[in-house]
Design a protein around this motif. Sequence first.
Motif, PDB file in Angstrom:
ATOM      1  N   SER A 151     -14.782-101.393  52.306  1.00 39.20           N
ATOM      2  CA  SER A 151     -15.095-102.812  52.150  1.00 39.20           C
ATOM      3  C   SER A 151     -13.851-103.659  51.865  1.00 39.20           C
ATOM      4  O   SER A 151     -13.851-104.865  52.082  1.00 39.20           O
ATOM      5  CB  SER A 151     -16.115-103.013  51.023  1.00 39.20           C
ATOM      6  OG  SER A 151     -15.572-102.634  49.777  1.00 39.20           O
ATOM      7  N   ASP A 152     -12.801-103.000  51.382  1.00 35.97           N
ATOM      8  CA  ASP A 152     -11.548-103.717  51.136  1.00 35.97           C
ATOM      9  C   ASP A 152     -10.565-103.562  52.291  1.00 35.97           C
ATOM     10  O   ASP A 152      -9.394-103.890  52.160  1.00 35.97           O
ATOM     11  CB  ASP A 152     -10.913-103.240  49.835  1.00 35.97           C
ATOM     12  CG  ASP A 152     -10.733-101.725  49.791  1.00 35.97           C
ATOM     13  OD1 ASP A 152     -11.142-101.046  50.768  1.00 35.97           O
ATOM     14  OD2 ASP A 152     -10.199-101.218  48.789  1.00 35.97           O
ATOM     15  N   ALA A 196     -18.659 -97.576  55.014  1.00 36.25           N
ATOM     16  CA  ALA A 196     -18.583 -99.029  54.879  1.00 36.25           C
ATOM     17  C   ALA A 196     -18.308 -99.438  53.438  1.00 36.25           C
ATOM     18  O   ALA A 196     -17.526-100.354  53.169  1.00 36.25           O
ATOM     19  CB  ALA A 196     -19.878 -99.662  55.378  1.00 36.25           C
ATOM     20  N   ALA A 197     -18.944 -98.746  52.497  1.00 37.23           N
ATOM     21  CA  ALA A 197     -18.698 -99.045  51.082  1.00 37.23           C
ATOM     22  C   ALA A 197     -17.254 -98.748  50.703  1.00 37.23           C
ATOM     23  O   ALA A 197     -16.599 -99.537  50.010  1.00 37.23           O
ATOM     24  CB  ALA A 197     -19.652 -98.232  50.207  1.00 37.23           C
ATOM     25  N   ALA A 250     -18.902-103.826  47.348  1.00 35.39           N
ATOM     26  CA  ALA A 250     -18.815-102.678  48.252  1.00 35.39           C
ATOM     27  C   ALA A 250     -20.163-101.978  48.383  1.00 35.39           C
ATOM     28  O   ALA A 250     -20.553-101.536  49.467  1.00 35.39           O
ATOM     29  CB  ALA A 250     -17.758-101.698  47.744  1.00 35.39           C
ATOM     30  N   VAL A 287     -22.344-103.833  50.791  1.00 35.32           N
ATOM     31  CA  VAL A 287     -21.909-103.561  52.164  1.00 35.32           C
ATOM     32  C   VAL A 287     -22.428-102.205  52.626  1.00 35.32           C
ATOM     33  O   VAL A 287     -22.899-102.039  53.752  1.00 35.32           O
ATOM     34  CB  VAL A 287     -20.373-103.623  52.266  1.00 35.32           C
ATOM     35  CG1 VAL A 287     -19.899-103.128  53.636  1.00 35.32           C
ATOM     36  CG2 VAL A 287     -19.867-105.028  52.019  1.00 35.32           C
TER      37      VAL A 287
END
Length: 325
Positions: free
Chosen positions: A295-296, A291-292, A238, A241
């Motif tokens: 990430s999932d 985004a972090a 993450a 990302v």
Amino acid sequence: AFASLFATHPPIAARLRALEPHGAGRLGGYGDPIPASASASPADTIGSAAGTSSFAAAEVTDAVGNPGQPQVHFAQGMEAIVPPLLWQAAHSMDGGLPVLLALLLDANPQISAHQLALVEVRFGVPVRSATERSREDISGLSRTLRLALADVAFQCVRGMKKARRDYVLETAERMVEVDGRVDAFEKAMMAALASRVHDLEPGRRSRPARAAVSSAAQSLLAAMALAGHADRDSAAAAYRVGLEASGPLSEHLRPDLPDDAQDFDKIPEALAVLDTLSPHLKRRLVAGLAAAAASDGRIVGREAEILRAVCSALHCPIPPAASQR
């Protein structure tokens, strides 16, 4: 201890007045109920206390600083939902402080008892009593309403002298530290409260060096990655990302998750540095954080709350539309 406090910064009332110059929105807030349609009633916009906030990364960056119709409906419905005495207290100079302090109280009775004892020592028996009364009314409100109510009650701090504001801020810090555990969300929320207080002080902060900005961005991205992922491998993915999405802020950073990434004590200092960035770079930072967190696939639960708090401290509030999906 801080899970019910601020979610918008600066207060959304000013943005609502700009959107609706004829006074459609009297005060503002931010939250996680269902979206309001053009025909929805104000009360419908408030939503229920249940439900978990969930949204995607793109929704965050697209929505930052862009309030609209959902906020207007939300604002119009607040007075009808909040208990009258609590509503009046939040709007008064004497009652606003107890409301703010009540929003800081932990759900654990043992911890809140220590917090109330601290309030009594620092502000006296009358303020403690008023804080306890406010807590009784607040307990029945959804998280959405609590966040908006904090925005209203903060007006009492604006009228204080600097020494008094600093005293309130110090008290808030001590209240959230009573249980001996201050997590990423509480650190971010304390930074948001501090930024509100510091906004009232004259003078401009100097721009930090590029190395300081990179280090602060790294700390914040790492904390966000760890907060939303159960294991370090997922958090490391993450983090990478988030680095990619944050663009120029991370171009000199290593892609490996820092060894001290769980040092949440760095969050307030990092936010203070990053709050000096230009709007364009803040947008890239928020994109990286979102985004972090996503990430999932989605931003949910605690990571959503942390992201809100961080954006608040950065003066980049996320309007309701992004958190109502």
